[in-house]
Design a protein around this motif. Sequence first.
Motif, PDB file in Angstrom:
ATOM      1  N   VAL A  76       0.816  -1.231  -0.087  1.00  0.00           N
ATOM      2  CA  VAL A  76      -0.013   0.045  -0.034  1.00  0.00           C
ATOM      3  C   VAL A  76       0.866   1.223   0.087  1.00  0.00           C
ATOM      4  O   VAL A  76       1.738   1.426   0.955  1.00  0.00           O
ATOM      5  N   ASP A  81      -4.559   3.566  -3.850  1.00  0.00           N
ATOM      6  CA  ASP A  81      -4.509   1.993  -3.920  1.00  0.00           C
ATOM      7  C   ASP A  81      -5.673   1.188  -4.090  1.00  0.00           C
ATOM      8  O   ASP A  81      -6.524   1.604  -3.052  1.00  0.00           O
ATOM      9  N   LEU A  83      -7.438  -1.283  -2.564  1.00  0.00           N
ATOM     10  CA  LEU A  83      -7.426  -1.955  -1.062  1.00  0.00           C
ATOM     11  C   LEU A  83      -8.004  -3.628  -1.447  1.00  0.00           C
ATOM     12  O   LEU A  83      -7.580  -4.506  -1.059  1.00  0.00           O
ATOM     13  N   ILE A 145      -6.592  -3.875   6.492  1.00  0.00           N
ATOM     14  CA  ILE A 145      -7.413  -3.503   5.400  1.00  0.00           C
ATOM     15  C   ILE A 145      -8.745  -3.720   5.396  1.00  0.00           C
ATOM     16  O   ILE A 145      -9.619  -2.672   5.087  1.00  0.00           O
TER      17      ILE A 145
END
Length: 154
Positions: A76, A81, A83, A145
């Motif tokens: 990351v 980004d 996830l 995450i």
Amino acid sequence: MKHLIQGFVFGISMSFISWIVGMIVNSLLMKTELHYKLSNLNFIKSKDFNKKIGMKPFKWIVKNTFFKYFNQKIKVESQNDDLIEIRKEMVISEISHLIGFVFVVIFASYKIFSAGIIFGATMMIPNSLMNLYPSLLQQENKRRIDNLLKRKNR
């Protein structure tokens, strides 16, 4: 002492081989219901227990040594980004390492009976460091995450 050294060296070799075995078996499992079930594994939920087993130093080693170059897809780097995609890559890595861990456990169990308990048990040291710990690290990162995704969806 001879069995100790040989078991350790053989354990390192088997752990490297198990990475390939794990990737191959995982690629066969990807489209199955079992893979979906395995993608939500969570062996250790406690942050305190992760600290006790040394997950923080292990994470530092992965981030600050040559291991950081192994799987570039699970980094990351910015808030933009994807996830969900990074989490999928973590699941692939986690399950591959778990398969590799079981693969070496089977060999170590055999070696306990054929070469002796010290040889087989010593094989488990590199196996734990090269397969179990990376899998547990992926589980910890998946939880982080998941928390980020929950906050993002609110």
